[in-house]
Structures are given as C-alpha cells and as structure tokens.
Scaffold this active site. Structure first.
Site, PDB file in Angstrom:
ATOM      1  N   GLY A   1      -9.832  11.363   9.123  1.00  0.00           N
ATOM      2  CA  GLY A   1      -8.702  11.215   8.208  1.00  0.00           C
ATOM      3  C   GLY A   1      -8.252  12.558   7.668  1.00  0.00           C
TER       4      GLY A   1
ATOM      5  CB  SER B   1     -13.243  16.393  13.019  1.00  0.00           C
ATOM      6  OG  SER B   1     -13.512  15.037  13.368  1.00  0.00           O
ATOM      7  CE  LYS B   2      -5.853  18.472  12.918  1.00  0.00           C
ATOM      8  NZ  LYS B   2      -4.760  18.938  13.792  1.00  0.00           N
ATOM      9  NE  ARG B   3     -15.608  11.947  14.738  1.00  0.00           N
ATOM     10  CZ  ARG B   3     -16.106  13.168  14.812  1.00  0.00           C
ATOM     11  NH1 ARG B   3     -15.352  14.157  15.256  1.00  0.00           N
ATOM     12  NH2 ARG B   3     -17.362  13.423  14.448  1.00  0.00           N
TER      13      ARG B   3
END
Length: 469
Positions: A245, A241-243
C-alpha cells in the site's frame, strides 16, 4: 558541562518522503524537542542525476504536514562540497590519507586474481605507502588510510556494541578523480560541522558508521551517539514495498489521516512507553528515549493507525479540525468549503468527530451540512417519504416554528406529533433523516436540526412534505 542535544534528518531528494523516513525524522524531532535541543534538516543532494527540486519540495511538504518543524535553514549537502574536499586534503597533508593512481581496470584485475586464489577481494592499494616523489602526473583519487590491526566497535544505543574487524575495512575513497567528495565523507563532515550529537537513522546505515567513524577518528573529532533503528515491515513481516500500500507520506495525507494521529502511530512503530498507545505530542516529547526503541522491525498495521487517528480526531479542537480538513481538501484537489459551510461544520463538529477515523469519514458524516436544497434523497431514504410520513412532516413544521431551539424542546415537539398519530418517535426518525440529509444513516435528527438551525430545518422539511415524489 552538558552539551545541547542536536539531531538531524538527512533525506536524499530522489523521490517522495517515505513513511520510514518520516518515522526517522519523527524520532529525531522527538528526541531533540524533549531535551530542549535542535532538530536540523540536511538535504543530501550530492547525487545530481537523481536529485530534483520537486523531490526536495515533496520532503519539505511532507515534514510540514506532519508538523515536524526544523531549526534554521535546510542545509544542502552539495553546496558544501568545497568543505568536504578541504577535509580530505587536510588528511592528505597529515599523512592520514594518500593519492591512489590505480585505474579501475587495475583494481578489477586485482580483485579477479584474489577471487581465483580464494583470498579476500578487499582492494589493497600499492600506493598507500608510496613515496610522493614517485607519484606520476596522472588522475588519482584520495583514499583514507584505514586501520589494519584490531577492530572498530560501533557503540550503538539500539543495536548494542557492533564489532567490525579492521582487516575487513578498505581504504575508502574520499575524493574521486574529478575532485568530488564521496557520500561517506560528506556525511561525516556535515554531521561534525553541524554539531550533531546523536545520529538516529535506519539500521541499513549501520555498516556506514564504521567507515564514517574512520574520518572522525582521523580528524580527532568526538564521535556522536549512534542509534540505528530497525526498518518498517509490512503486515506480512516482509520489507515494506508498494504491494503493502501507501509508501509516501503525502499518500497518507490524501487518504485523510490527521497529522497528530500519524505522529502518534509512527512514534509507536518501533518505540514504546509501557502500554501507552494514545498520547499527545507533549507526552511523546516528554517520554521519548532511545532506550525504548526495539531491535526488531516494526510492522505496519492500518487498523491500529485508523484507531489512533479516530481518537485524535475526537480529541482535537473544532478549529484545528476545520483547518486540517481544509488542507485535506486542497491536497486532494477538492474545492474549498464556503464560509457558510465552514460555520455549519464548526457548529456541528461535536456530533461528527466522535466516530470518524479519517477526514473522508468526517465529510461523509457531515453530508447533511454539505448538501444544498433541494435535497435529493437516496433511493432507500426516498422510500421512507410516503404520503403518510410527508403529511406528518407537514404537520410538524408549524410546531417547530414556535419551539425553543434546544434539544429538549425539539425532542418534546417531535415526540408529541408522532404520538398524536399513534407512533413512537422512532417511526418518524427515518422520514426526518430522509428530509434533512437524504440518507438513512446520519447523526441524530436533533443534532442535525440544531446544527442547521430553525430556518434551514423548516425549509428542508417543507420541501420534503410538498414533494409528490
């Protein structure tokens, strides 16, 4: 007779090309290319509310950057809607599908009753075996007649045999009440019509295979080989996911990773060939096979990615690096290099590419090339240009004027001048770096001299020797 291998990548154009999608495309590309087959591209743009031309372009750009060329024109799934509907009507005519007039309210009421009684909420339409003569003149969907007995076995090369009881399958809608085809129908029809022999996709589509197989079997079509590959997880083992990177392929291009390094890394993300880590495209195409794909999710590891990218930069031809560096500058909105800088860069690539893992690192090592006179040294470098060192640089320039411009001669001349002042050459290297690059960390001073050439080298040393600080 052996049929030609045909694979496909079928993204939905609702956003960027996800790194997981890029790996799926790569696996399909490697499998087809290594067997002299075809790799096709289908844009699954049936979700008209979310599909955009910009997202389609982002997918095409991402594939182009990765070097994953497809055969023929990209197919628009939406444009093939009449063909999808034709198959649904054929199944209807053959008694393998039926018209269902149940409203959404009736379906929900049936499910509520099933919940209350502790039964399966799988909807069983009362219209499945109704006499067509009793059909009302009303809106309806077309549903396939799912098998009620036995089981459906998905023979998957990666996951093994996956068995689903047929009483767990509903009579899937093929055509909505407005006549538009559903995704499951579109995928099955397109894969058949495009001659796809191997469906290689994420294991989040595994359950879809059973429903799509119903359409194949009802139409009497040969099934493709299925290979459902595990998803990519972050370093912490959780779904990417975006967390974690960067998710989109274009972000990796903007971070300066070379495409060859990305291909190599993505190929190793969930697939292996013995202990081989670094390999070329030709080797990957030769070695890649579905049996080498693991069942467990792969974990993204930026250190491994950087390590492989560094090896690919070192192994690349100077001309190829120069081209891709130009594409990196364009992708990041930077000005293109002048012809003079390009010439110097190609001349100096031998001393720049050995330890650079990304294009920003390569550019940083090439700072002495990118800089223009007069060179303004960084504070730490400027401190090395005191009166004594400037005097030595002033003395060195006429010797360089007459030297052969080779590493051995430059080293001999510079060492002799340093020793005349009772110094080892190492004491002169710092002021030379400051004068030539304005930095303390640079390639070898002799590499910089060879790349810059006699005139530019002497001009930079003269500037530094004459500068009173």
């Amino acid at each position: 007779m052996t049929h030609q291998v045909v694979t496909r990548f079928a993204p939905s154009p609702t956003g960027y090309l996800h790194i997981g999608g890029a790996r799926t495309a790569l696996f399909n590309w490697l499998f087809a290319r290594g067997r002299g087959g075809k790799f096709l591209l289908r844009i699954e743009d049936t979700d008209r509310a979310r599909s955009t031309p910009e997202a389609t372009q982002a997918i095409l750009d991402g594939l182009r950057w990765l070097g994953l060329d497809h055969d023929g024109e990209a197919v628009s799934q939406f444009a093939r809607a009449p063909r999808h509907a034709e198959v649904a009507h054929q199944l209807l005519a053959e008694g393998k599908a039926y018209k269902c007039f149940a409203s959404q309210e009736e379906i929900e009421a049936a499910r509520e009753a099933a919940r209350a009684e502790g039964r399966s909420t799988l909807y069983r339409s009362p219209w499945r075996d109704a006499d067509p003569a009793q059909h009302p003149d009303a809106p309806h969907v077309i549903r396939i007649k799912a098998p009620r007995e036995g089981a459906t076995v998905i023979r998957d090369v990666v996951q093994g045999d996956v068995t689903i009881r047929n009483d767990q399958l509903d009579d899937m809608v093929l055509l909505r009440s407005d006549g538009t085809p559903v995704y499951m129908l579109a995928v099955a029809v397109d894969d058949h019509d495009m001659g796809v022999t191997h469906v290689i996709r994420g294991d989040d589509h595994l359950n879809n295979a059973a429903r799509q197989m119903m359409i194949y079997q009802a139409m009497g079509w040969p099934l493709p080989v299925y290979a459902h590959i595990p998803l990519i997880h972050g370093p912490d083992g959780k779904k990417l996911s975006k967390r974690h990177g960067a998710l989109g392929v274009e972000e990796y291009q903007k971070m300066g990773y070379p495409a060859a390094g990305m291909r190599n890394y993505l190929a190793r993300l969930g697939w292996s060939h013995g202990d081989d880590e670094f390999f070329t495209d030709a080797q990957a195409q030769d070695w890649f096979g579905l049996e080498g794909i693991g069942k467990s999710p792969a974990r993204l590891d930026f250190k491994k990615l950087e390590n492989l990218c560094g090896q690919h930069i070192a192994a690349s031809s100077d001309a190829a690096l120069r081209r891709e560096l130009g594409e990196f500058l364009a992708a990041t909105g930077q000005l293109p290099l002048s012809d003079d800088k390009v010439t110097l860069l190609e001349r100096g690539m031998y001393c720049l590419k050995e330890r650079a893992k990304t294009f920003p690192e390569l550019i940083d090592k090439a700072a002495f090339i990118m800089a223009d006179r007069p060179i303004v040294p960084e504070p730490k470098a400027a401190a090395m240009l005191d009166d004594v060192s400037r005097g030595i640089l002033h003395e060195l320039t006429p010797h360089l004027q007459n030297a052969k411009w080779s590493r051995d001669d430059l080293e001999t001349v510079a060492t002799a001048v340093a020793e005349a002042h009772g110094l080892k050459f190492g004491k002169l290297a710092g002021p030379l770096r400051a004068a030539l690059a304005g930095r303390t960390a640079t390639p070898s001073v002799f590499d910089m001299m060879l790349v810059l050439g006699r005139d530019e080298t002497i001009a930079r040393l003269t500037d530094a020797a004459c500068d009173e600080g």
